[in-house]
Design a protein around this motif. Structure first.
Motif, mmCIF file in Angstrom:
data_model
loop_
_atom_site.group_PDB
_atom_site.id
_atom_site.type_symbol
_atom_site.label_atom_id
_atom_site.label_comp_id
_atom_site.label_asym_id
_atom_site.label_seq_id
_atom_site.Cartn_x
_atom_site.Cartn_y
_atom_site.Cartn_z
ATOM 1 N N THR B 146 0.843 -1.194 0.000
ATOM 2 C CA THR B 146 0.000 0.000 0.000
ATOM 3 C C THR B 146 0.877 1.242 0.000
ATOM 4 O O THR B 146 0.699 2.159 -0.806
ATOM 5 N N ILE B 147 1.823 1.242 0.937
ATOM 6 C CA ILE B 147 2.691 2.418 1.039
ATOM 7 C C ILE B 147 3.449 2.614 -0.265
ATOM 8 O O ILE B 147 3.530 3.721 -0.807
ATOM 9 N N LEU B 148 3.954 1.524 -0.775
ATOM 10 C CA LEU B 148 4.751 1.605 -1.998
ATOM 11 C C LEU B 148 3.916 2.171 -3.142
ATOM 12 O O LEU B 148 4.357 3.067 -3.864
ATOM 13 N N VAL B 150 1.148 3.963 -2.999
ATOM 14 C CA VAL B 150 0.739 5.348 -2.787
ATOM 15 C C VAL B 150 1.912 6.288 -3.010
ATOM 16 O O VAL B 150 1.812 7.279 -3.736
ATOM 17 N N VAL B 151 3.045 5.953 -2.392
ATOM 18 C CA VAL B 151 4.222 6.802 -2.546
ATOM 19 C C VAL B 151 4.681 6.794 -4.001
ATOM 20 O O VAL B 151 5.034 7.822 -4.563
ATOM 21 N N GLU B 154 2.647 8.955 -6.215
ATOM 22 C CA GLU B 154 2.990 10.357 -6.009
ATOM 23 C C GLU B 154 4.140 10.764 -6.935
ATOM 24 O O GLU B 154 4.269 11.877 -7.345
#
Lengths: 796, 154
Positions: B146-148, B150-151, B154
């Motif tokens: 998820t973090i990957l 989303v980041v 960006e």
């Protein structure tokens, strides 16, 4: 003391927790009942009132074990004083909630309103019955919180926000002072009693002398007295902390009536009454008699300057609280009698007057004193209620406020006669302040007489639900008044006298000899009677000049330096300016700046902490490193140096990963394959993420100035040193006997796994792992939420 | 960054990484490895695909999902799948902790069994802790991805 039955645990617990449970149900109830939720809430309050009444006459503590293995319990105490406050909170609660049913018709956010009122009532009952200092503090701050919601009911209005914030700031911070006082008290008492007793109010009341001796021996008597005094003064709106009370009238009128008359502000005087037996003494008298009389006088003068009927009543509340505080302040038994009796009287007449003010505002459409007059014609019943209540407030015989004011005069006179000299100021100030009390009370009453001002249309009678509660209170005030007249002829209304006597007994030190409480109109000339006569004569003589006094007071309060509010505003808005400036500096939108401040802050705090705790850097011992390790670490250091001179981001990241991989190899050499594996994988992932992000960054930051370089360099050295010291200090604290052996032994038979690290993670300490994966999930969710919110444009 | 070499290498390496990750997860109880390491390694495989083929490739070519605007994709798209992964992980870990209660043991009590004679495989050692480890694995994979994502978006 008479043998009294013990209180019933179930009833006392129910009375405290029922309002909270009922508050939680309000949203559901509102869906079913709509605006009639008011009657549901009133029914809850009535149930509480019944429960309090069922404990009438009981005396003693109720203790419910909570965490028995740690000796933690919840205890409640029932005596005259707590019953009185319990009666006030729940009884006035019934009336206020009923009245709200009419007053709040068509108002917004009603579920919130009723839930907050019920929670507030519950907190107040909790304050009254708590027998534990910590529990008392919790309920105390809960009253501040719920009143914050109530005062800020019209949450879109700037004035409501201001008022709510102000009351919260003052009462909550006052409560924090009080907490410090409690903790000091607790700390001192730990020397003479068990941990569970050191917070226990009942124990303190039983050993009042011992507690005071201990406090004095430890030199803590004055600090504790002052800190608790600040808490009580903030809550009970004593000068100069009275400024939140007039603003609190931003709340809907029923709330004002509730907060001002019966409950919130009574918490402070309740605390004084509760702790009076323990802390009473010379210093106590000096502090609270002076504070109370000053408040009484200043607030009464301010009330004369008021232009709004609710403002007048708000200042009047502060003034009467001053009277109660002053009463409790006098060491003599008369002092306790004053406080106890005036709490009852004040609650009766002030709640009635507030509800009357609500009726006037509601029906006449204005609260300005100059726009009101001649209301008797349209509102005769309300006028009659007002007459009884306002004359009581003025202290005119034979109305109820007169008797308790007589007691104050008597106590002040005695204290002066006893001490002489400057102490004669006590009775002088008491009379001076009372003259103003008389003036504004009569002014309020005169709203119903004289000519109707032009522009005031004919006023409707209020609905019955709004009329019944003040009527009941007026009748109560009247009954107390008649009791005094009958008392003159030797006919006493025994249950009432007995109850006030009980309250009074609660405020006396255990050694004191109380006598039966009676009150009556004086039949011969005593100093106190003379003082009352002087007060009324002066007041009557000054009343024709009321308008001139009113203007004079307002001219005085126009001077900034004389207004407590001016100090408050300057302080609060001044601090706002500072914080704006600081925020602009620390959080300027650049990640670098954030990191600088955060790291500098952490390093400074950690190093200061080590210095304060006197932690020394432990010496190296048994320092051994193999050739292979030295080589690997050497490469790592070279890698670290190379990072700082890397020409571009890409090469910087790649060099950084050299450092990471070397650390992984070091783990292998140190026989920690699991750690090495984790380090390798995480390092790889980080590398990949870095490469993803780097795509978007500029290749260079440009040339940084020399000053910046030096600053950043110094910071990095400090941060590095902090980490270094932390590692040294924390590893030095390793226990002499390693627990590793035990884990190794148990791993296969108990956990069934050869990999000890994994067995620890998923078996021996699985609960920790559970927490950790929750944190990981939480982090992902928060990243998601932050980014998603930005997408939606919710950037504030 | 997507040269032919990089693409070719990725195609070969990603399956290897995934297999290794699963192996690490399964053997974790007795040999170096475990849910956390396995999870991070799995994410590494995905990250390599992201870097070499780009974010959209995974979603459009492999999973045949239409790429929505960012906010939409949080709710329906691939990120939603990641969220399901860590939700399932938490649930598995919690259930693995709760099951022992049914047998009268403490919360998170673990046990293990030897299955002496399986066909082909031979002796197998099964620890109930594997279930919990599996939960850890899914949480790590779901959360990091998820973090990957989303980041990365960006």
């Amino acid at each position: 003391m008479l043998q009294t039955p013990d209180p019933a645990a179930s009833a006392v617990l129910a009375v405290v927790f029922l309002p909270f449970a009922a508050a939680a149900l309000v949203p559901l109830v509102y869906r079913a009942l709509g605006e009639r939720t008011a009657y549901y809430a009133a029914a809850v309050a009535l149930a509480c009132f019944g429960l309090v009444a069922s404990q009438y006459g009981a005396h003693g503590a109720v203790t419910v074990p909570w965490i028995p293995s740690l000796g933690v319990s919840v205890s409640f105490y029932v005596d005259g004083l707590s019953l009185l406050i319990g009666f006030l909170a729940s009884g006035v609660g019934v009336l206020i909630l009923t009245y709200s049913g009419g007053y709040m018709h068509g108002e917004p956010a009603q579920p919130k309103y009723y839930a907050a009122l019920l929670a507030f009532m519950g907190s107040m009952l909790g304050v009254a019955f708590a027998a534990d200092l910590v529990a008392l503090f919790v309920f105390w701050e809960l009253t501040s919180l719920s009143s914050f919601i109530l005062i800020g009911h019209y949450q879109r209005q700037g004035s409501s926000q201001y008022a709510a914030r102000k009351s919260m700031l003052i009462t909550v911070s006052g409560g924090l002072f009080m907490l410090v006082g409690f903790l000091l008290l607790h700390d001192v008492l730990l020397d003479v009693t068990t941990a569970s007793n050191a917070f226990n109010i009942v124990w303190m009341l039983e050993n009042a002398e011992l507690v005071q001796e201990e406090l004095r021996a430890a030199g803590m008597f004055l600090p504790v007295l002052a800190l608790v005094g600040i808490g009580a003064a903030a809550k009970s709106a004593q000068v100069p902390l009275h400024i939140w009370l007039p603003n609190a009238m931003e709340a809907p009128t029923p709330v004002s009536a509730f907060l001002h008359s019966a409950t919130m502000v009574k918490a402070g005087v309740y605390l004084l009454g509760r702790l009076r037996p323990i802390l009473v003494g010379e210093e106590w008298q000096l502090l609270f008699a002076v504070l109370g009389l000053t408040t009484m006088t200043v607030a009464a003068i301010l009330a004369v300057g008021a232009t709004d009927i609710k403002e007048l009543l708000a200042y009047s509340t502060a003034s009467h609280l001053g009277l109660i505080v002053a009463g409790f302040g006098f060491v003599s038994e008369l002092g306790g009698e004053t406080g106890a009796f005036h709490i009852v009287n004040h609650a009766a007449f002030k709640a009635a007057l507030f509800l009357v003010a609500g009726i006037i505002a509601h029906e006449a459409g204005t609260r300005k004193i100059e726009n009101l007059g001649g209301l008797w014609e349209d509102l005769p019943v309300t006028g009659a209620i007002t007459a009884v209540a306002a004359l009581g407030m003025a202290g005119v015989p034979p109305f109820n406020g007169f008797y308790s004011k007589e007691l104050l005069f008597e106590a002040a006179w005695e204290a002066a006669a006893h001490a002489g000299g400057l102490a004669w100021l006590y009775p002088a100030v008491a009379v001076f302040g009372s003259v103003f009390t008389f003036l504004y009370s009569i002014k309020f009453l005169m709203l119903f007489f004289g000519e109707k001002p032009t522009g005031l249309h004919s006023v409707h009678s209020p609905p019955k639900v709004m009329l019944a509660p003040p009527l009941l209170l007026g009748v109560l005030a009247g009954a107390i008044s008649i009791g005094g007249v009958l008392g003159t002829f030797g006919v006493h209304f025994a249950p009432f006298d007995h109850f006030v006597g009980e309250v009074w007994a609660s405020t006396l030190p255990p050694a004191a000899e109380g006598h039966a409480f009676h009150y009556y109109v004086p039949t011969h000339l005593t100093p106190a009677a003379a003082m009352s006569a002087v007060t009324i004569a002066l007041g009557a003589a000054a009343y024709p000049f009321y308008d001139r006094l009113h203007r004079g007071v307002n001219r005085l309060t126009d001077v900034d330096l004389l207004r407590a509010n001016w100090y408050y505003d300057s302080a609060v808005f001044g601090v706002n300016g500072w914080s704006d400036a600081a925020a602009g500096r620390i959080q300027n939108g650049l990640l670098r700046t954030y990191a600088t401040w955060a790291m500098a802050g952490v390093a400074a705090l950690a190093l200061a902490g080590y210095a304060a705790a006197g932690v020394g850097v432990p010496g190296f011992s048994g320092f051994s490193v193999t050739l292979a390790m030295a080589l690997v670490l050497g490469v790592a250091i070279v890698g670290a140096l190379a990072v700082s001179i890397a020409p571009s981001h890409i090469s910087g990241v790649l060099t950084l990963s050299i450092l990471g991989f070397m650390v992984a190899v070091f783990y292998v050499l140190a026989d920690a394959p699991d750690l090495a594996l984790t380090q390798l994988v995480v390092e790889t992932l980080l590398l990949v993420i870095f490469l993803l992000v780097l795509d978007k960054l500029p290749a260079f930051y440009g040339n940084a100035g020399r000053g910046k370089m030096v600053r950043d360099g110094a910071l990095s050295v400090v941060v590095g040193a902090t980490v270094f010291v932390t590692v040294l200090v924390s590893t030095a604290a390793a226990p002499a006997e390693s627990i590793a052996g035990e884990f190794l032994e148990l791993s296969v038979p108990e956990g069934g796994g050869g990999n000890v690290v994994n067995v620890i993670l998923v078996d021996f300490r699985a609960f920790d792992t559970m927490g950790e994966i929750s944190v990981v999930a939480m982090a992902a969710l928060s990243v998601l939420t932050l980014v998603a919110m930005r997408e939606r444009g919710e950037t504030q | 960054m997507s040269t032919v070499i990089a693409r070719t290498v990725t195609r070969t390496v990603v399956p290897l990484i995934l297999v290794t990750a699963v192996a690490l997860l399964l053997q974790g109880h007795n040999l170096p490895g475990g849910g956390f390491i396995g999870g991070v390694l799995t994410v590494t495989a995905f990250a390599v695909i992201y870097v070499i083929y780009g974010l959209d490739y995974l979603q459009e070519e492999l999973l045949h999902q239409f790429r929505d605007p960012l906010l939409e994709s949080f709710q329906h798209g691939i990120v939603a799948n990641y969220q399901i992964a860590f939700a399932v992980g938490l649930a598995v870990a919690a259930v693995a902790g709760l099951v022992p209660l049914l047998f009268g043991y403490n919360f998170l009590y673990q046990s293990h069994w030897y299955l002496p004679a399986l066909p082909i495989y031979g002796e197998l050692h099964v620890a109930s802790a594997l279930a919990f480890d599996l939960g850890v694995y899914f949480v790590v994979v779901g959360a990091l991805l998820t973090i990957l994502a989303v980041v990365g978006t960006e």
